[in-house]
Structure formats: structure tokens, C-alpha cells
Design a protein around this motif. Structure first.
Motif, PDB file in Angstrom:
ATOM      1  N   ASN A   1       0.819  -1.217   0.000  1.00 58.12           N
ATOM      2  CA  ASN A   1       0.000   0.000   0.000  1.00 58.12           C
ATOM      3  C   ASN A   1       0.849   1.261   0.000  1.00 58.12           C
ATOM      4  N   TYR A   2       2.010   1.207  -0.607  1.00 61.31           N
ATOM      5  CA  TYR A   2       2.907   2.346  -0.616  1.00 61.31           C
ATOM      6  C   TYR A   2       2.495   3.353  -1.692  1.00 61.31           C
ATOM      7  N   GLY A   3       2.453   4.622  -1.328  1.00 61.92           N
ATOM      8  CA  GLY A   3       2.196   5.700  -2.275  1.00 61.92           C
ATOM      9  C   GLY A   3       0.801   5.663  -2.871  1.00 61.92           C
ATOM     10  N   GLY A   4       0.587   6.540  -3.860  1.00 61.18           N
ATOM     11  CA  GLY A   4      -0.713   6.668  -4.502  1.00 61.18           C
ATOM     12  C   GLY A   4      -1.147   5.436  -5.269  1.00 61.18           C
ATOM     13  N   SER A   5      -0.190   4.655  -5.747  1.00 60.76           N
ATOM     14  CA  SER A   5      -0.511   3.453  -6.514  1.00 60.76           C
ATOM     15  C   SER A   5      -0.829   2.257  -5.624  1.00 60.76           C
ATOM     16  N   LYS A   6      -0.624   2.401  -4.311  1.00 61.53           N
ATOM     17  CA  LYS A   6      -0.893   1.309  -3.357  1.00 61.53           C
ATOM     18  C   LYS A   6      -0.162   0.029  -3.767  1.00 61.53           C
ATOM     19  N   CYS A   7       1.123   0.186  -4.064  1.00 61.32           N
ATOM     20  CA  CYS A   7       1.920  -0.941  -4.532  1.00 61.32           C
ATOM     21  C   CYS A   7       2.953  -1.324  -3.476  1.00 61.32           C
ATOM     22  N   TRP A   8       3.894  -2.202  -3.844  1.00 59.63           N
ATOM     23  CA  TRP A   8       4.904  -2.692  -2.909  1.00 59.63           C
ATOM     24  C   TRP A   8       6.177  -1.865  -3.002  1.00 59.63           C
ATOM     25  N   ASP A   9       6.816  -1.730  -1.852  1.00 56.91           N
ATOM     26  CA  ASP A   9       8.085  -1.026  -1.749  1.00 56.91           C
ATOM     27  C   ASP A   9       8.986  -1.835  -0.832  1.00 56.91           C
ATOM     28  N   ASP A  10      10.254  -1.965  -1.210  1.00 59.71           N
ATOM     29  CA  ASP A  10      11.179  -2.569  -0.254  1.00 59.71           C
ATOM     30  C   ASP A  10      11.579  -1.473   0.727  1.00 59.71           C
ATOM     31  N   VAL A  11      11.663  -1.837   1.983  1.00 60.84           N
ATOM     32  CA  VAL A  11      11.917  -0.870   3.048  1.00 60.84           C
ATOM     33  C   VAL A  11      12.826  -1.519   4.081  1.00 60.84           C
ATOM     34  N   TRP A  12      13.413  -0.713   4.944  1.00 56.11           N
ATOM     35  CA  TRP A  12      14.275  -1.246   5.998  1.00 56.11           C
ATOM     36  C   TRP A  12      13.454  -2.107   6.949  1.00 56.11           C
TER      37      TRP A  12
END
Length: 156
Positions: free
Chosen positions: A132-143
Motif C-alpha cells: 500500500n505504498y504511495g498513490g498506486s498502493k503498490c509494494w516497496d522494499d523498506v528497511w
């Protein structure tokens, strides 16, 4: 002959009556209270914010952080998290053992993804997936030491 007939009738009379119990089909597996069933799995939103590893350790009922195997499953998880009003949450993906090789914590194969454009980028060693990352509600790799709520899943 009458005695033999009477003896047979007495024997028949003493036999137990046929049971008329209706056999029930096995109950379909259900989810524990507070869990949401989708397909052959149950999903649970955990609002406790924790690191990815701690979120994985907090799980109960034989669950893992959720793996995602289709767009429909992803949308179901999105609806579950939207109900609680949390944008970014942990799911069970990590490439910590080997950079670029994504695995699910439940051991299932990683054949579906919904990465945001330019992701995963491993910016300063990001090895865990938030959805749910950003406006696109997609995946993000994060720490992995970021603190987020999570969604877990288990088979039924």
C-alpha cells in the motif's frame, strides 16, 4: 413350525432398531474470531507496530506474515487494511538472505509481485516488503527495522 416361526420373530424383535442418524459432511474449516477467510487461508490484521522480524514473531495460530499470490488476494488484503485505516503494512516478503531473491516467510513460492515503479531498489539495504505504498498502493522494499502494522495469514 409355529415354534420356529415364533422363535424367529422373537429374535427379530430383539434386534436393535436401525439408526436414522444423518451423517453430516465434514465442517468446512473456518477462521478463528477476528480473522477473515479468503480461499484456503485466513488473514488477520495486526495493528501492533513492530519491525518486520518482531511482527513475524508476534504471530499466533500457526500464522506467518502474509504471502500474496494473486491480484485478488492483494485486493482482499487491501480491503482488510483499509477497514482499519492503516496505509503501509508489513507482508511476509524478504530478500535478506540474498539480495534480489525474494522469499515469503511462510515458505511458499514467490511468483506474484506488485512492485511500485522503480522498486525494489534496495536503497541502503532495504530487505522487507511494505504494501500500500504511495498513490498506486503498490509494494516497496523498506528497511526491516521500520515499525509498521502487519497482516498475517494461515492455511485452513
Amino acid at each position: 413350525m409355529e415354534k420356529a416361526l415364533l422363535s424367529n420373530l422373537t429374535s427379530i424383535h430383539l434386534l436393535p432398531a436401525k439408526s436414522h442418524v444423518v451423517k453430516r459432511s465434514p465442517r468446512s474449516p473456518c477462521c478463528p474470531g477476528g480473522w477473515t477467510k479468503y480461499g484456503h487461508r485466513c488473514f488477520f490484521f495486526n495493528s501492533t507496530v513492530a519491525s518486520w522480524a518482531d511482527a513475524e514473531k508476534l504471530l499466533v495460530h500457526g500464522a506467518n506474515l502474509a504471502s500474496v499470490h494473486s491480484i485478488r488476494e492483494y485486493q482482499k488484503i487491501q480491503r482488510l487494511t483499509a477497514h482499519y485505516g492503516y496505509p503501509q503494512i508489513w507482508i511476509g516478503g524478504t530478500d535478506a538472505p540474498q539480495e534480489g531473491i525474494w522469499l515469503w516467510s511462510d515458505g511458499t513460492s514467490f511468483h506474484y509481485s506488485h512492485w511500485c515503479p522503480g522498486e525494489p531498489n534496495n536503497f541502503h539495504n532495504q530487505h522487507c516488503i511494505q504494501m500500500n505504498y504511495g498513490g498506486s498502493k503498490c509494494w516497496d522494499d523498506v528497511w526491516c527495522d521500520a515499525h509498521l502494522p502487519s497482516v498475517c495469514a494461515k492455511k485452513v
